[in-house]
Design an enzyme around this catalytic site. Structure first.
Site, PDB file in Angstrom:
ATOM      1  CD  GLU A 112     -36.376  -6.938 -37.447  1.00 41.32           C
ATOM      2  OE1 GLU A 112     -36.722  -8.070 -37.804  1.00 41.32           O
ATOM      3  OE2 GLU A 112     -35.286  -6.416 -37.785  1.00 41.32           O
ATOM      4  CD  GLU A 170     -36.801   1.913 -46.166  1.00 36.86           C
ATOM      5  OE1 GLU A 170     -35.942   1.638 -47.032  1.00 36.86           O
ATOM      6  OE2 GLU A 170     -36.571   1.905 -44.945  1.00 36.86           O
TER       7      GLU A 170
END
Length: 425
Positions: A61, A336
């Site tokens: 987060e 990612e």
């Protein structure tokens, strides 16, 4: 208040157990015993100027919030940002990302008891709260509503499983969601599940994790990692969870050629030693990233025992198996890997990233396998197929680039709430 009474009583009865759990976790991660007073809303620092509060529970987060925080700091030079967390790793990540920037404060969010929430809000007096993903604290949100602090639930995701869990307490869930000023959901499916539980003002803003880009320094570090491998292929098992490393390691040792190394990066730092012990029990040579050594010829496992370097690990690897997906944990972030062009292999359990996983598969950036052995076999097959590996990597880059923009949409929601505040607040 009456709706929250059973919940509050449960918190009061559970608080001694919560504190014992804090001590228990500190056996592996001593940082859990630092700043304990903040968990009871005891803070030393005050903000130097008006505060925008962002709650990011842990590492994922916090990284997802980074582009939004930077945009807020740029758009509102007269404000500071208070980043609150629940875990030491989340707090350490914010320190890595923002360093000693005097406009970025960090603290633990207090436990969700009305007295503590009120003390937190009186101390920092936030102009706006932004809660990342789905951290729904009934007493905290009620306290914000009473004090006129608008709260945005940003990058919200809610799996079907979690929605069923919230639906067991319909009145409390509806009241908690109703205390939010606005919600930005990752997907249309997330938005529909939130609306079905009673959430007002829900918009689909997209997944902010697409907006997180690697820094040049991390890409350069990935190149150094690859150089330290001395020409050997790196198969990355990324953000693995408890119970996943052993079958992945066994499959690798059974199937992989001698010129391949398993780069193993556990999700939680307190498990680094435990995972290292798995390699020792199998009699294979393991080296740690923290040793800063080139890989020896007989090393089969390289343990990624560092924080904040996941982009570098992805950039160094030829292929990545995504942790959390091999057992029913719901999967970890695959975006990612796609962003740096690393082909992705997923397990069957991706309910926390259901749409992103399905879209990556459809784009040709990811493969899905039924279990750890099949996943490792697929990863090793990709090592031997350079053309397919490059095609998947390019598909991942395109996929990640085309889904950016959630930060801008979330920023628009935040600005709307800030501009709607009554004069004098």
């Amino acid at each position: 208040m009456l709706l929250r009474l059973p919940y509050t009583l449960l918190w009061l009865f559970a608080l001694p157990l919560v504190l014992l759990r804090l001590v228990w976790r500190a056996r592996r991660q001593p940082a859990y015993l630092k700043h304990v007073g903040e968990r009871f809303a005891r803070y030393r620092k005050r903000a130097p100027c008006e505060v925008i509060w962002v709650h990011a529970v842990s590492v994922g987060e916090t990284r997802a919030a980074e582009p939004l925080i930077r945009a807020l700091l740029e758009r509102h030079p007269g404000h500071s940002v208070l980043l609150t967390h629940m875990t030491p790793t989340g707090r350490a990540t914010s320190k890595t990302l923002f360093g000693n920037d005097p406009r970025v404060l960090r603290a633990y969010l207090p436990y969700d008891l009305g007295l503590l929430c009120g003390r937190f809000l009186r101390h920092f007096r936030p102009a706006l709260g932004i809660v990342m993903e789905t951290e729904l604290w009934p007493n905290l949100l009620a306290a914000c509503a009473r004090r006129g602090v608008p709260v945005l639930l940003a990058n919200a995701r809610l799996s079907a499983r979690s929605a069923r869990r919230y639906a067991r307490w319909p009145a409390l869930t509806r009241a908690t969601l109703g205390a939010l000023s606005a919600l930005g959901a990752q997907t249309d499916a997330d938005a529909e599940r939130l609306r079905a539980l009673g959430a007002p003002n829900v918009e689909t803003t997209g997944n902010a994790k697409f907006d997180v880009e690697p820094t040049p320094a991390l890409l350069e570090l990935g190149g150094r990692f690859r150089a330290r491998a001395g020409g050997r292929s790196l198969v990355l098992a990324a953000s693995t969870r408890e119970g996943e490393e052993a079958p992945l390691l066994d499959a690798f040792l059974r199937l992989a050629p001698d010129d391949a190394v398993l780069l193993l990066v556990p999700r939680h730092p307190q498990r680094f030693d435990e995972v290292a012990a798995l390699a020792a029990a199998r009699g294979v040579r393991l080296q740690r990233r923290s040793g800063n050594d080139d890989l020896a010829a007989d090393t089969r496992v390289w343990l990624g025992d560092s924080m904040g370097e996941m982009f570098a690990y992805y950039a160094a690897a030829e292929v990545a198996l995504i942790g959390g997906s091999w057992l029913p944990f719901g999967g970890q972030n695959l975006i990612e890997a796609c962003a740096v062009g690393t082909p992705v292999v997923l397990g069957p359990h991706t309910f926390n990233f259901a749409l992103a996983a399905a879209q990556a598969e459809e784009a040709g950036a990811a493969l899905r396998c039924d279990d750890a052995e099949a996943g490792m076999r697929a990863a090793l097959e990709l090592l031997g197929d350079g053309a397919r590996r490059r095609a998947m990597g390019e598909a991942g880059r395109i996929y990640a680039a085309t889904h950016r923009g959630a930060t801008a949409r979330t920023l628009e929601l935040a600005e709307r709430l800030l501009n709607a505040r009554p004069a004098g607040r």
